[in-house]
Design a protein around this motif. Structure first.
Motif, PDB file in Angstrom:
ATOM      1  N   LEU A 526       0.852  -1.158  -0.080  1.00  0.00           N
ATOM      2  CA  LEU A 526       0.174   0.071  -0.009  1.00  0.00           C
ATOM      3  C   LEU A 526       0.834   1.263  -0.084  1.00  0.00           C
ATOM      4  N   SER A 527       2.005   1.124   0.649  1.00  0.00           N
ATOM      5  CA  SER A 527       2.902   2.310   0.612  1.00  0.00           C
ATOM      6  C   SER A 527       3.711   2.676  -0.770  1.00  0.00           C
ATOM      7  N   HIS A 532       3.554   5.389  -5.851  1.00  0.00           N
ATOM      8  CA  HIS A 532       3.399   5.434  -7.273  1.00  0.00           C
ATOM      9  C   HIS A 532       2.148   6.411  -7.667  1.00  0.00           C
ATOM     10  N   ASN A 533       0.893   6.358  -6.952  1.00  0.00           N
ATOM     11  CA  ASN A 533      -0.080   7.330  -7.357  1.00  0.00           C
ATOM     12  C   ASN A 533       0.471   8.808  -7.509  1.00  0.00           C
ATOM     13  N   SER A 561      13.545  11.011 -13.957  1.00  0.00           N
ATOM     14  CA  SER A 561      13.562  10.395 -12.678  1.00  0.00           C
ATOM     15  C   SER A 561      12.150   9.989 -12.039  1.00  0.00           C
ATOM     16  N   TYR A 562      11.364  10.833 -12.515  1.00  0.00           N
ATOM     17  CA  TYR A 562      10.060  10.630 -11.848  1.00  0.00           C
ATOM     18  C   TYR A 562       9.494   8.977 -12.504  1.00  0.00           C
ATOM     19  N   ARG A 563       9.782   8.762 -13.826  1.00  0.00           N
ATOM     20  CA  ARG A 563       9.413   7.637 -14.423  1.00  0.00           C
ATOM     21  C   ARG A 563      10.119   6.187 -13.694  1.00  0.00           C
ATOM     22  N   GLU A 564      11.445   6.628 -13.402  1.00  0.00           N
ATOM     23  CA  GLU A 564      12.195   5.392 -12.700  1.00  0.00           C
ATOM     24  C   GLU A 564      11.651   5.507 -11.344  1.00  0.00           C
ATOM     25  N   LEU A 565      11.082   6.295 -10.632  1.00  0.00           N
ATOM     26  CA  LEU A 565      10.563   6.229  -9.411  1.00  0.00           C
ATOM     27  C   LEU A 565       9.215   5.578  -9.327  1.00  0.00           C
ATOM     28  N   ILE A 566       8.513   5.878 -10.520  1.00  0.00           N
ATOM     29  CA  ILE A 566       7.000   4.938 -10.761  1.00  0.00           C
ATOM     30  C   ILE A 566       7.368   3.668 -10.981  1.00  0.00           C
ATOM     31  N   GLU A 567       8.456   3.227 -11.688  1.00  0.00           N
ATOM     32  CA  GLU A 567       8.670   1.979 -12.002  1.00  0.00           C
ATOM     33  C   GLU A 567       9.099   1.331 -10.778  1.00  0.00           C
ATOM     34  N   GLN A 568       9.963   1.842 -10.000  1.00  0.00           N
ATOM     35  CA  GLN A 568      10.507   1.244  -8.724  1.00  0.00           C
ATOM     36  C   GLN A 568       9.250   0.756  -7.802  1.00  0.00           C
ATOM     37  N   GLN A 569       8.212   1.760  -7.647  1.00  0.00           N
ATOM     38  CA  GLN A 569       7.072   1.502  -6.871  1.00  0.00           C
ATOM     39  C   GLN A 569       6.318   0.455  -7.564  1.00  0.00           C
ATOM     40  N   GLN A 571       7.474  -2.246  -9.318  1.00  0.00           N
ATOM     41  CA  GLN A 571       8.150  -3.370  -8.598  1.00  0.00           C
ATOM     42  C   GLN A 571       8.133  -3.767  -6.984  1.00  0.00           C
ATOM     43  N   THR A 572       7.994  -2.756  -6.165  1.00  0.00           N
ATOM     44  CA  THR A 572       7.714  -3.023  -4.884  1.00  0.00           C
ATOM     45  C   THR A 572       6.431  -3.655  -4.730  1.00  0.00           C
ATOM     46  N   TYR A 573       5.409  -3.240  -5.477  1.00  0.00           N
ATOM     47  CA  TYR A 573       4.025  -3.662  -5.374  1.00  0.00           C
ATOM     48  C   TYR A 573       4.094  -4.805  -5.669  1.00  0.00           C
ATOM     49  N   GLN A 574       4.809  -5.331  -6.959  1.00  0.00           N
ATOM     50  CA  GLN A 574       4.523  -6.420  -7.497  1.00  0.00           C
ATOM     51  C   GLN A 574       5.186  -7.721  -6.405  1.00  0.00           C
ATOM     52  N   ARG A 575       6.328  -7.261  -5.653  1.00  0.00           N
ATOM     53  CA  ARG A 575       6.713  -7.904  -4.783  1.00  0.00           C
ATOM     54  C   ARG A 575       5.832  -8.500  -3.718  1.00  0.00           C
ATOM     55  N   SER A 576       4.772  -7.686  -3.350  1.00  0.00           N
ATOM     56  CA  SER A 576       3.439  -8.115  -2.396  1.00  0.00           C
ATOM     57  C   SER A 576       2.892  -9.823  -2.881  1.00  0.00           C
ATOM     58  N   TRP A 577       2.925  -9.897  -4.035  1.00  0.00           N
ATOM     59  CA  TRP A 577       2.478 -11.141  -4.748  1.00  0.00           C
ATOM     60  C   TRP A 577       3.297 -12.142  -4.397  1.00  0.00           C
ATOM     61  N   LEU A 578       4.589 -12.011  -4.365  1.00  0.00           N
ATOM     62  CA  LEU A 578       5.472 -13.123  -4.248  1.00  0.00           C
ATOM     63  C   LEU A 578       4.896 -14.358  -3.012  1.00  0.00           C
ATOM     64  N   LYS A 579       4.491 -13.694  -1.872  1.00  0.00           N
ATOM     65  CA  LYS A 579       3.777 -14.588  -1.073  1.00  0.00           C
ATOM     66  C   LYS A 579       2.556 -15.433  -1.488  1.00  0.00           C
TER      67      LYS A 579
END
Length: 689
Positions: A526-527, A532-533, A561-569, A571-579
């Motif tokens: 959620l963070s 990202h939003n 820089s903003y596009r990279e930050l968006i992409e990083q978030q 990827q962070t969100y997608q890691r929530s689906w690893l569980k």
């Protein structure tokens, strides 16, 4: 020898010629004698004529002299009689003019002025020739009474015929610069032509003959009240129309008025900007307290003030043109200075009140207030050349009033901009203030809306920030050409650099604050969605406006820089689906031999994998369904990417273990087909699904 005949012939010829010559000589002698006789006769005649002429002259000259003396005596008598008549006329002036002077100049000014001229000449005569005459006091008294009547008539004409300029005419005058052809320059008729002629005649006479300047005081007092009433009338008219129609007027943009083709209502400069300001003002008011009604009233006041500034310049120009016909040249500047003081002071005082209100709002952290200063400050700077031209020749204190107000507004605006940037950085992280669905934070939308307003006033904002540059607030080297000019003179490019640096500072503070706020969320996914939003909202807002070009002046890589930050978030969100996907990844499963009966432990492991996947999928879909990604494009992108990953992984797992006899109740563990999983992921970030 010569023959005798020839000699005789020759002699005869000579004798004949001699005789002819003798005759000629005799004729000449006779002629001379006659000529002498004629000469003697002529001399005798002339001598006789001269003698007679002398006798005549001796007789005529005494008569001529006597006649000349008589004529001189006659002329002297006539001059004496004329002088006597002239002198006697001075003794009759008071009697002849007293009735007209008592009745006053109303309706017969020229006759009255002629009488005053006669009285003045009589006064001058008695003062020079008979200062002890009682008649002197009489004509003096009559002259003073006549002068007072003229002053009274001047005041009466000014008072009766001086009326405030109707607001409609002022609006047309303000808009006339843009709408009218050069040859159609609009002219205000402050006084009727006949009345103006009388006023000019009276003022001219008072200056030339009355040696009186009191009428100038009367003039500027009456016209000053009229000027102030005209501006106040415009303000009241504007407030009334703004409150009844909701459509603000402005000196910058005009539309055709339906009732009168020649009159044009005015829209405030940058009306679209005003709507954005209102939006931001409402947003900030929601945060800092309800103020919608107050803001509406304040907006009307701002619009009215902008109009009054333009009206003052136009009316003052018109007043000066009128004044030049009535007031002597060497008194014009001083009289004009006195005439405009009250209206100018009221205008400056109202501007100071607006600045004071903005300062109080800034103390309350209501930064929308500074946006009201921008259109005023921009308009004041646009009008300053005309102001300077109108006030040319007035006192230094009068000239410095507008620059002082501009400086005050720039200082207040600069302080507001700085405090806004600091407030963005220090906005507290309060859990109750955080969006539960991870959508764009109010701070982000407010900050972007605020920055977008600066686009309409880049030079104005640049000048505000420049005052801070001189105080080393920004570490921007000044161009040598800029430092050599006055402190208030900044190039457009320098203003863009300043504004770009300021916007980057605000965005940097916003990013730091958002990172801090994101830590309030316990769920890292959620963070990530929250960041990202917000990052995506910032980038999209920058791209939709000119902000991205402005930011690029000092930060070339901001967009990347903003596009990279968006992409990083993401990827962070997608890691929530690893569980969820870890349960069904092939590397985490044992290898089963086909056709070999599964052991209880292996069956139990497969059951746990299916159960873990099902529970994790259901839990994530339930939780993330309530989350929000406002950007449809980004929402679809994230769904699509996640759907691809999960479906591929689950599809492979299902193909491998879907037909394995690990349970007697396969529907209990194989609850979803691959397409069903895709449909569940498709409903993420959608509470209505």
């Amino acid at each position: 020898m010569i023959p005798t005949e020839e000699v005789s012939a020759r002699r005869r010829e000579i004798e004949y010629k001699l005789k002819q010559e003798e005759l000629t000589l005799s004729f000449i002698k006779d002629s001379l004698e006659k000529s002498d006789q004629l000469t003697k006769n002529m001399v005798a005649i002339l001598s006789s004529f001269e003698s007679r002429l002398m006798k005549l002259e001796n007789s005529i000259i005494p008569v001529y002299k006597q006649t000349e003396n008589l004529q001189r005596l006659q002329e002297n008598v006539e001059k004496t009689l004329s002088c006597l008549d002239h002198v006697i006329s001075y003794y009759h002036v008071a009697k002849d003019t007293e009735k007209i002077i008592k009745e006053g100049p109303t309706g017969r000014l020229e006759e009255y002025l002629n009488c005053m001229d006669k009285i003045q000449k009589a006064v001058e005569y008695f003062q020079d020739n008979n200062p002890d005459s009682p008649e002197l006091n009489r004509v003096k008294s009559l002259f003073e009474r006549g002068k007072e009547s003229l002053e009274s008539e001047f005041r009466s004409l000014m008072t009766r015929h001086t009326k405030p300029v109707p607001p409609i005419l002022i609006l047309d005058l303000i808009s006339g610069d843009d709408d009218m052809e050069p040859q159609e320059e609009m002219f205000l008729e402050h006084l009727p032509e006949g009345v103006l002629h009388d006023i000019i005649r009276i003022s001219g006479w008072l200056v030339e003959n009355g040696r009186n300047q009191d009428f100038m005081t009367v003039y500027f007092q009456i016209r000053s009240v009229q000027l102030d009433r005209s501006i106040k009338g415009l303000k009241d008219h504007f407030r009334k129309n703004s409150s009844s129609t909701g459509v603000p007027y402005s000196p910058a943009i005009q539309n055709k008025r339906k009732d009168t083709p020649t009159k044009k209502p005015l829209k405030r400069p940058g009306h679209e900007h005003d709507l954005r300001v209102k939006h931001l003002s409402d947003a900030l008011s929601d945060k800092h307290g309800p103020a919608a009604g107050r803001d509406d009233v304040f907006d009307i006041e701002i619009d009215a003030y902008i109009h009054c500034v333009s009206a003052f310049v136009k009316l003052a120009q018109s007043e000066y043109q009128l004044l030049t016909d009535i007031v002597p040249e060497h008194h014009q500047k001083k009289t004009f200075d006195s005439l405009i003081q009250e209206s100018l002071d009221n205008l400056i005082m109202e501007g100071d009140n607006i600045v004071s209100a903005a300062r109080k709002a800034i103390i309350r952290h209501d930064y929308s207030a500074v946006l009201t200063i921008f259109p005023i400050l921009k308009h004041l700077k646009q009008m300053k050349p005309e102001f300077d031209q109108v006030l040319q020749g007035t006192a230094a204190g009068t000239k410095n009033k507008l620059p002082g107000l501009i400086t005050s507004m720039e200082t207040t605006g600069a302080k507001a901009l700085e405090e806004f940037a600091d407030n963005i950085k220090n906005d507290p992280d309060k859990e109750y203030n955080m969006p539960k669905d991870g959508t764009v934070h109010e701070l982000t939308s407010n900050a972007i809306l605020f920055l977008q307003q600066l686009l309409d006033f880049q030079e104005t904002a640049g000048a505000m920030l420049a005052s801070q540059v001189l105080g080393d607030t920004y570490n921007i080297p000044l161009d040598p050409r800029e430092t050599s000019s006055s402190a208030s003179s900044y190039s457009s490019e320098f203003s863009r650099r300043l504004l770009s640096t300021y916007i980057c500072k605000v965005l940097g503070n916003l990013q730091l604050n958002l990172l801090s706020k994101s830590k309030v969320y316990e769920d890292p996914a959620l963070s990530a969605i929250f960041l990202h939003n917000n990052y995506n909202y910032i980038l999209k807002s920058l791209e939709k406006s000119e902000l991205i070009q402005l930011v690029a002046v000092t930060q070339k890589t901001a967009e990347r820089s903003y596009r990279e930050l968006i992409e990083q978030q993401i990827q962070t969100y997608q890691r929530s689906w690893l569980k969820v996907t870890d349960y069904i990844l092939e590397r985490n499963l044992p290898v089963f031999q086909p056709g070999v009966k599964l052991k209880d432990k292996e069956r139990q492991m497969i059951k746990e994998r299916f159960k873990g996947f099902n529970d994790g999928l259901e839990e994530l879909c339930k939780i993330q369904k309530a989350w929000a990604i406002p950007d449809v494009e980004q929402r679809d992108k994230i769904r699509r990417a996640q759907k691809t990953i999960v479906k591929e992984t689950y599809g492979a797992f299902l193909n491998r273990y879907g037909n394995v006899p690990f349970t007697k109740n396969p529907e209990k563990y194989i609850k979803y087909q691959v397409d069903q999983v895709g449909e569940m992921i498709e409903k993420l970030f959608d509470t209505s699904a």
